[in-house]
Write a protein that holds these residues in place. Structure first.
Motif, PDB file in Angstrom:
ATOM      1  N   ASP A  44       1.006  -1.334   0.122  1.00 17.95           N
ATOM      2  CA  ASP A  44      -0.149   0.027   0.099  1.00 17.95           C
ATOM      3  C   ASP A  44       0.872   1.162   0.010  1.00 17.95           C
ATOM      4  O   ASP A  44       1.546   1.395   1.044  1.00 17.95           O
ATOM      5  N   PRO A  45       1.025   1.946  -1.136  1.00 18.88           N
ATOM      6  CA  PRO A  45       1.785   3.138  -1.207  1.00 18.88           C
ATOM      7  C   PRO A  45       1.276   4.148  -0.302  1.00 18.88           C
ATOM      8  O   PRO A  45       2.259   4.968   0.245  1.00 18.88           O
ATOM      9  N   SER A  46       0.274   4.429   0.091  1.00 19.67           N
ATOM     10  CA  SER A  46      -0.212   5.261   0.993  1.00 19.67           C
ATOM     11  C   SER A  46       0.175   4.890   2.183  1.00 19.67           C
ATOM     12  O   SER A  46       0.446   6.346   3.156  1.00 19.67           O
ATOM     13  N   GLU A  47       0.247   3.866   2.717  1.00 19.27           N
ATOM     14  CA  GLU A  47       0.795   3.661   4.083  1.00 19.27           C
ATOM     15  C   GLU A  47       2.106   3.336   4.103  1.00 19.27           C
ATOM     16  O   GLU A  47       2.605   3.387   5.169  1.00 19.27           O
ATOM     17  N   GLY A  48       2.888   2.983   2.909  1.00 17.13           N
ATOM     18  CA  GLY A  48       4.287   2.821   2.867  1.00 17.13           C
ATOM     19  C   GLY A  48       4.583   1.336   3.614  1.00 17.13           C
ATOM     20  O   GLY A  48       5.824   1.454   3.959  1.00 17.13           O
ATOM     21  N   LYS A  49       3.718   0.365   3.417  1.00 13.14           N
ATOM     22  CA  LYS A  49       3.890  -0.813   4.038  1.00 13.14           C
ATOM     23  C   LYS A  49       3.149  -1.937   3.317  1.00 13.14           C
ATOM     24  O   LYS A  49       2.203  -1.448   2.678  1.00 13.14           O
ATOM     25  N   TRP A  50       3.609  -3.070   3.598  1.00 12.67           N
ATOM     26  CA  TRP A  50       2.477  -4.272   3.138  1.00 12.67           C
ATOM     27  C   TRP A  50       1.455  -4.674   4.072  1.00 12.67           C
ATOM     28  O   TRP A  50       1.422  -4.293   5.329  1.00 12.67           O
TER      29      TRP A  50
END
Length: 200
Positions: A44-50
């Motif tokens: 998830d690019p908005s969260e910056g994590k898997w």
């Protein structure tokens, strides 16, 4: 869902005793509640994590219990789960109201369920699994703050403020328990009552 239901849902899903912990965005499934969904992870690019495709078994809508006990794939691994829907009561004539501030007193049920092992690995009549879930819900809410988001500005939490949250201890609902007995689902309910004030 309403901002009140959303606030209750968020508090439940953020509790590690209920939902467990994560490793690299993947749930370890070490909490009291089950996880449902297709499985797998995605970036998830908005969260910056898997992020996991699974979600904790906390429902803000009524479930079809006949589906739970069938071979429906979504509910295959469902054991412990929570249902929190609308308010039981919502009174605007609250003692916390004033000429400059609106207030509401709300009563809301959180129903806790545990589906017994269909292979009888879980002894019938112990209720220990559903009691553990319900007791944790009680601890999580009783005399604890509840953050109510502003629906027009989810990042601004100043419009509604929870003044007081109290809970009744977990109880069985004989009528609902009898209805679910043939489906081997145990149920307890925790009733929340809280007052919120509007701040402008």
């Amino acid at each position: 869902m309403s901002v009140i239901t959303d606030a209750v849902y968020n508090k439940l899903k953020e509790d590690t005793k209920l939902v467990g912990t994560y490793t690299n965005g993947v749930p370890n499934k070490d909490g009291l509640l089950s996880w449902v969904g297709a499985g797998g992870t995605y970036w998830d690019p908005s969260e910056g994590k898997w992020v996991s495709n699974l979600s904790p078994a906390i429902y803000t809508y009524e479930l079809d219990f006949s589906e739970i006990t069938s071979s429906h794939p979504e509910y295959r691994d469902l054991r412990g789960f929570i249902v929190t829907t609308g308010h039981v009561t919502d009174t605007s004539d609250s003692a916390a109201s004033s000429k400059t501030k609106k207030a509401r007193t709300i009563t809301k049920d959180i129903r806790c369920f545990y589906r017994q092992d269909l292979d009888n690995a879980t002894p019938d009549g112990t209720f220990k699994e559903v009691e553990a879930i319900a007791e944790r819900v009680y601890e999580l809410f009783h005399r604890q703050p509840l953050v109510i988001p502003d629906p027009d500005d989810p990042l601004n939490y100043t419009k509604w403020q929870s003044v007081m949250v109290t809970c009744n201890g977990p109880i069985y609902i004989p009528g609902e328990q009898a209805k679910l007995l043939t489906q081997k689902i145990d149920v307890m309910v925790v009733t929340l009552q809280f007052t919120i004030q509007e701040f402008k």
